[in-house]
Motif scaffolding. Structure first.
Motif, short mmCIF file in Angstrom:
data_model
loop_
_atom_site.label_atom_id
_atom_site.label_comp_id
_atom_site.label_asym_id
_atom_site.label_seq_id
_atom_site.Cartn_x
_atom_site.Cartn_y
_atom_site.Cartn_z
N ALA A 25 40.00 37.29 48.29
CA ALA A 25 40.18 38.59 49.12
C ALA A 25 40.05 39.85 48.12
N ALA A 26 39.89 40.81 48.79
CA ALA A 26 39.33 42.07 48.20
C ALA A 26 40.79 42.57 47.36
N CYS A 27 40.59 43.12 46.14
CA CYS A 27 41.44 43.50 45.40
C CYS A 27 42.45 44.68 45.56
N PRO A 28 43.49 44.71 45.32
CA PRO A 28 44.34 46.04 45.73
C PRO A 28 43.73 47.19 45.14
N GLU A 29 43.52 48.30 45.66
CA GLU A 29 43.04 49.59 44.87
C GLU A 29 44.17 49.85 44.15
N PRO A 30 43.84 50.61 42.80
CA PRO A 30 44.88 51.23 41.88
C PRO A 30 45.83 52.19 42.24
N GLN A 31 45.26 52.91 43.40
CA GLN A 31 46.06 53.87 44.07
C GLN A 31 46.84 53.35 45.33
N ILE A 86 40.37 31.76 39.60
CA ILE A 86 39.56 32.51 38.35
C ILE A 86 38.28 32.63 38.81
N ASP A 87 37.72 32.16 40.09
CA ASP A 87 36.44 32.07 40.50
C ASP A 87 36.13 33.50 41.36
N VAL A 88 36.57 34.55 40.80
CA VAL A 88 36.09 35.96 41.27
C VAL A 88 35.52 36.87 40.24
N PRO A 89 34.70 37.84 40.57
CA PRO A 89 33.88 38.66 39.45
C PRO A 89 34.84 39.33 38.46
N ASN A 116 35.32 37.80 28.88
CA ASN A 116 34.57 36.69 29.71
C ASN A 116 34.89 35.36 29.08
N TYR A 117 35.44 34.49 30.05
CA TYR A 117 35.67 33.10 29.83
C TYR A 117 34.96 32.49 30.58
N GLY A 118 33.58 31.95 30.27
CA GLY A 118 32.78 31.29 30.85
C GLY A 118 32.52 32.08 32.55
N GLY A 119 32.57 33.28 32.56
CA GLY A 119 32.31 34.20 33.73
C GLY A 119 33.57 33.99 34.64
N LYS A 120 34.54 33.54 34.19
CA LYS A 120 35.79 33.53 35.01
C LYS A 120 36.74 34.67 34.79
#
Length: 548
Positions: A226-232, A312-315, A322-326
């Motif tokens: 899901a798209a991450c919440p925006e900071p604002q 953990i499988d998100v950018p 970085n832990y194995g790209g997770k």
């Protein structure tokens, strides 16, 4: 207000008089939660009378007042006989706008037609909504307090009606949605057979997942991301948060027993993606945020551990290590949540053990999660002059829990730290000391050292130079370097030393003969046993070795 007087007047009152009479009763009893036993029969008759009024075609305002009366009376489980019948539950179900019963009878059709005509006017539509909410509240009370009503709910397929209502969740008024979900939670919690039907026949898990999606306003940017919440972005509104919590509670009930198959795996991973999104959201208060996170943790514990990789499988964003790209943002939220629950200092069994269990499972089955949590909870040791249980770090707090009076809390904290140490006894003792870890080691038969059964990668954390230099001086029991203690016999004469030694021998001999203490030894497998047994086994073992 005298109940007998109310009953007498109800027999002759018209619709307006009935409404005024019950409204007065409601005002006087709105805050009453316990009733006198001597009026039990009269209150039961009042329930029946109110149901009779509801069975007639009366105005929405009168329906609302009658339902308020029933809601007040339904707090007393002793008077629910008239309501906990097929007729009573059908009336309430129809007032709640639910499709109940095997057939849609004339009463239901007329109520729906009345609803449609009332919805033509905004004011009348509001009255109908209030009636629906009051009926749902009544059903919640009745189902909770009456096993008979629970059975009737199954007979009239109340849960099916609630599932049908879920299809219109996007247009729900807040209270209608809230109490629909709350009633579904009660039915699924109190009736295991309802849980099975909801899941197998009515696709309730999928529908509730969709309810969560639109309640949280989720926008998918990947299969389970899901798209991450925006900071604002503003905190989630309190009403949306309340409905989301009720949906999580129902999903918890429905996932208590896992099913198999690709379709279930997809649904569970979708739920995990929603829960990750939920963990990252903020609500209007920190307390509400923590409460929502607690429900998310409970539900995550029910899902297959293989689904936790969705967390953990998100950018990775913002330069986090970085832990194995997770991406470990959600895991950090869980660690923070765990520490808040530890700091509360109470209700550990319900408030803390679920998150400890979740983090333990995640660490055992996902290498990157374990590595990240260990770096936060058990960083490389430097200062070993202080006992492991003393201090304010997360490690100190968890080590203190290893000797908690509650057995479940103690075992869960110890298991969590053991898994972080890759189930190595030597590593665990390094961070906790033998005295704190003894309970776990005895339970697992690992007093003699070794590892647990789970296989871990071979990467090892390097010890700090401070730890290496202090290691020879660390007391393995306490787990820290102790200050030299004065020798208590240094200034004694030889006669005094001999006297104290003999006194000690006599004391142990007395306690042993009285079975107050029993000398114990350690078997080769690490378990404790009476000393004479371990000596005999060792002798037999040595004899066998000699013969070879």
């Amino acid at each position: 207000m005298d109940v007998n007087n109310v009953l007498t007047q109800l027999d002759t009152a018209d619709e307006q008089g009935t409404e005024e009479l019950l409204r007065r009763f409601n005002r006087e009893n709105i805050h009453t939660f316990t009733f006198e036993q001597k009026e039990e029969a009269l209150r039961s008759k009042l329930c029946q009378s109110v149901l009779t009024v509801l069975g007639r075609q009366v105005q929405a305002s009168c329906q609302k007042t009658c339902l308020e009366t029933l809601r007040i009376l339904s707090r007393d489980k002793r008077v629910l006989g008239p309501v906990a019948t097929k007729e009573g539950m059908l009336i309430l179900g129809r007032m709640a706008g639910l499709q109940v019963g095997e057939e849609e009878g004339d009463n239901q059709r007329s109520f729906q037609e009345q609803t449609q005509s009332q919805e033509e006017e905004e004011e009348e539509e509001e009255e109908v909504r209030v009636v629906v909410v009051e009926a749902l509240k009544c059903l919640c009370n009745v189902v909770y307090n009456s096993p008979a009503a629970q059975q009737v709910s199954v007979d009239v397929q109340l849960a099916h009606g609630l599932c049908s209502s879920l299809r219109g969740a996007r247009t729900w008024h807040h209270e209608v949605g809230l109490f629909t979900l709350r009633l579904l939670f009660l039915l699924s919690a109190l009736r295991s057979d309802v849980r099975g039907v909801l899941r197998r026949e009515w696709n309730a898990v999928r529908m509730l997942t969709e309810v969560l999606e639109h309640t949280l306003d989720v926008r998918w940017v990947g299969p389970y991301e899901a798209a991450c919440p925006e900071p604002q972005e503003l905190p989630k509104p309190a009403e949306d948060n309340e409905r989301a919590k009720e949906a999580l509670k129902v999903l918890f009930n429905l996932t208590l027993s896992e099913a198999g198959g690709e379709e279930d795996d997809h649904q569970f991973r979708l739920i995990t993606g929603l829960l990750r999104h939920l963990l990252m959201l903020k609500t209007e208060t920190e307390e509400k945020t923590e409460e929502t996170q607690s429900h998310a943790v409970n539900l995550l514990n029910n899902l297959p551990v293989s689904c936790l990789d969705v967390l953990i499988d998100v950018p990775v964003q913002g330069g986090q290590e970085n832990y194995g790209g997770k991406n470990m943002d959600a895991v950090q939220v869980l660690i923070d949540f765990m520490e808040k629950r530890i700091d509360k200092g109470s209700n550990y069994k319900e408030g803390l053990t679920p998150v400890l269990s979740l983090l333990t499972k995640g660490s055992r089955h996902h290498r990157e999660i374990r590595r990240y949590i260990k770096a936060q909870v058990l960083p490389p040791l430097k200062d070993v002059k202080i006992r492991p249980e003393i201090g304010t770090t997360t490690r100190n707090k968890l080590v203190r829990l290893m000797t908690h009076v509650d057995m479940g809390v103690k075992q869960m904290a110890a298991e969590f730290l053991f898994v972080l140490c890759k189930e190595s006894v030597d590593n665990l003792l390094k961070y906790t000391g033998y005295g704190n870890a003894a309970g776990l080691l005895v339970a697992r038969g690992l007093l003699a050292g070794g590892r647990g059964e789970t296989q871990y990668s071979e990467d090892e954390d390097s010890d700090t130079e401070e730890y290496k230099s202090a290691k020879p001086f660390i007391n393995p029991i306490t787990g820290h370097v102790e200050e030299p203690m004065p020798n208590p016999i240094e200034e004694m004469t030889e006669e005094q030393k001999e006297y104290e030694a003999q006194k000690l021998v006599n004391m142990f001999d007395k306690l042993s003969r009285q079975n107050v203490i029993r000398p114990m030894g350690v078997r080769p497998d690490g378990t404790l046993a009476p000393l004479e047994d371990t000596l005999r086994e060792q002798s037999e073992y040595n004899s066998g070795s000699d013969s070879d």
